[in-house]
Design an enzyme around this catalytic site. Structure first.
Site, PDB file in Angstrom:
ATOM      1  CG  ASN A   1      41.504  35.142  33.984  1.00 16.23           C
ATOM      2  OD1 ASN A   1      40.523  35.067  33.243  1.00 16.23           O
ATOM      3  ND2 ASN A   1      42.754  35.175  33.523  1.00 16.23           N
ATOM      4  CD1 TRP A   2      36.161  32.479  37.141  1.00 15.15           C
ATOM      5  CD2 TRP A   2      34.096  32.593  36.259  1.00 15.15           C
ATOM      6  NE1 TRP A   2      35.270  32.659  38.169  1.00 15.15           N
ATOM      7  CE2 TRP A   2      33.992  32.734  37.664  1.00 15.15           C
ATOM      8  CE3 TRP A   2      32.931  32.640  35.493  1.00 15.15           C
ATOM      9  CZ2 TRP A   2      32.770  32.916  38.306  1.00 15.15           C
ATOM     10  CZ3 TRP A   2      31.710  32.815  36.143  1.00 15.15           C
ATOM     11  CH2 TRP A   2      31.634  32.944  37.539  1.00 15.15           C
ATOM     12  CE  LYS A   3      43.817  31.772  33.008  1.00 14.53           C
ATOM     13  NZ  LYS A   3      45.164  31.280  32.863  1.00 14.53           N
TER      14      LYS A   3
ATOM     15  CG  HIS B   1      46.052  36.864  30.951  1.00 18.51           C
ATOM     16  ND1 HIS B   1      46.589  35.759  30.347  1.00 18.51           N
ATOM     17  CD2 HIS B   1      45.809  36.516  32.238  1.00 18.51           C
ATOM     18  CE1 HIS B   1      46.675  34.775  31.246  1.00 18.51           C
ATOM     19  NE2 HIS B   1      46.203  35.217  32.398  1.00 18.51           N
TER      20      HIS B   1
ATOM     21  CD  GLU C   1      46.047  32.250  29.418  1.00 15.49           C
ATOM     22  OE1 GLU C   1      44.858  32.599  29.435  1.00 15.49           O
ATOM     23  OE2 GLU C   1      46.575  31.585  30.336  1.00 15.49           O
TER      24      GLU C   1
ATOM     25  CD  GLU D   1      48.251  36.647  35.878  1.00 13.09           C
ATOM     26  OE1 GLU D   1      47.552  36.020  36.667  1.00 13.09           O
ATOM     27  OE2 GLU D   1      47.990  36.736  34.670  1.00 13.09           O
TER      28      GLU D   1
ATOM     29  N   GLY E   1      48.912  28.400  35.048  1.00 11.62           N
ATOM     30  CA  GLY E   1      48.279  27.144  34.654  1.00 11.62           C
ATOM     31  C   GLY E   1      49.205  25.940  34.679  1.00 11.62           C
TER      32      GLY E   1
ATOM     33  CB  SER F   1      50.098  27.854  39.933  1.00 10.28           C
ATOM     34  OG  SER F   1      50.127  27.431  38.569  1.00 10.28           O
TER      35      SER F   1
ATOM     36  N   GLY G   1      43.377  31.893  38.298  1.00  9.98           N
ATOM     37  CA  GLY G   1      42.779  31.210  37.159  1.00  9.98           C
ATOM     38  C   GLY G   1      42.101  29.923  37.600  1.00  9.98           C
ATOM     39  N   GLY G   2      42.788  28.810  37.435  1.00  8.84           N
ATOM     40  CA  GLY G   2      42.225  27.484  37.704  1.00  8.84           C
ATOM     41  C   GLY G   2      41.478  27.393  39.031  1.00  8.84           C
TER      42      GLY G   2
HETATM   43  P1  PGA Z   1      46.311  30.130  36.997  1.00  6.64           P
HETATM   44  O1  PGA Z   1      46.012  31.396  36.050  1.00  6.64           O
HETATM   45  O2  PGA Z   1      45.893  30.549  38.395  1.00  6.64           O
HETATM   46  O3  PGA Z   1      45.463  29.030  36.456  1.00  6.64           O
HETATM   47  O4  PGA Z   1      47.765  29.866  36.917  1.00  6.64           O
HETATM   48  C1  PGA Z   1      46.246  32.709  36.474  1.00  6.64           C
HETATM   49  C2  PGA Z   1      45.974  33.655  35.345  1.00  6.64           C
HETATM   50  O5  PGA Z   1      46.278  33.317  34.197  1.00  6.64           O
HETATM   51  O6  PGA Z   1      45.439  34.763  35.538  1.00  6.64           O
END
Ligand code: PGA
Length: 254
Positions: A9-11, A95, A97, A167, A173, A212, A233-234
């Site tokens: 997930n590159w956001k 998600h 967010e 999640e 993050g 994470s 994500g990251g």
């Molecule tokens: P993260 O994000 O790996 O940076 O914690 C995961 C996500 O939000 O899908």
């Protein structure tokens, strides 16, 4: 046997140039493994570029969100037909967010899951608790309610084509990761909730962990019985990290 899924997930990150560089490494490094699905979910404006660069690499394409509406006056939105047009197979939905920053309710998410299933794309339905909810012992009931809203809308049959991502919001993050045991507990509870409706569908459902996940902790998480992959994500923005997670996912299938 259930599929193992590693989804990046590159956001809202990247430029044409950085994406080109990242994909050069991924397209040559992601292994083609029976039962393993690897996908990347770039910002929507780059979907076309990514699709072209993926060429015939064993990497699928996903979006980070979609409208539940088919077309019309919805400025700033995009439709499932558009995603199909660009060769997208997966859509991340609900998600945290989207839920917290863009006020998507359980019902909004359920509507999007229903529309995505009708269009023949695969929803990656995200669920998870905040730190306050975990500390007050609400984790399992909160996650069950998030899943139930979708169950009410699409029925258990819908879950034959859904992927779930657990999640914990406090782990996204932040560098804090749920312990393998904490994650396994929630994954098992999700599977048990759906097994009450249909044991076979629950058994074949892929439940990913997100929050994470990185090269250092992936193997331990993926070794858990009910953890069938990761939503990353990251660490998905760094080719070597992402490829190490893919290797751990491959290993977890042995
Ligand atoms: P993260 O994000 O790996 O940076 O914690 C995961 C996500 O939000 O899908």
């Amino acid at each position: 046997m259930r599929k193992t899924i590693v989804a990046g997930n590159w956001k809202m990150n990247g430029t044409s140039e950085s994406i080109k560089t990242l994909l050069e490494s991924l397209t040559s490094g992601v292994p083609a493994v029976e039962g393993l699905v690897t996908l990347v979910c770039p910002p929507a404006v780059y979907l076309s570029q990514v699709k072209q660069a993926l060429s015939d690499a064993p990497i699928a394409l996903g979006a980070q969100n979609v409208s539940s509406q088919p077309s019309g006056a919805f400025t700033g939105e995009w439709s499932l037909a558009m995603l199909q047009d660009l060769g997208c197979e997966y859509v991340i939905l609900g998600h945290s967010e989207r839920r917290s920053l863009f006020a998507e309710s359980d019902e909004d998410v359920a509507e999007k899951v229903a529309a995505t299933l009708s269009a023949g794309l695969i929803p990656i339905l995200c669920v998870g608790e905040t730190l306050t909810q975990r500390e007050s012992g609400e984790t399992l009931s909160l996650v069950a309610a998030q899943i139930d809203a979708v169950l009410q809308r699409v029925g258990i049959e819908g879950f034959a084509s859904v992927v779930i991502a657990y999640e914990p919001v406090w782990a996204i993050g932040t560098g804090l990761t749920a312990t393998p045991e904490q994650a396994q507990e929630v994954h098992a509870a999700i599977r048990a909730q759906l097994a009450e409706c249909d044991a076979d569908i629950a058994d074949q459902l892929s439940i990913l962990y997100g929050g994470s996940m990185n090269a250092g902790n992936a193997a331990e998480l993926l070794a858990q019985r009910d953890i069938d992959g990761g939503l990353i994500g990251g660490a998905s923005l760094k080719a070597d990290e992402f490829l190490t997670i893919c290797a751990a996912a491959t290993e977890s299938r042995k």
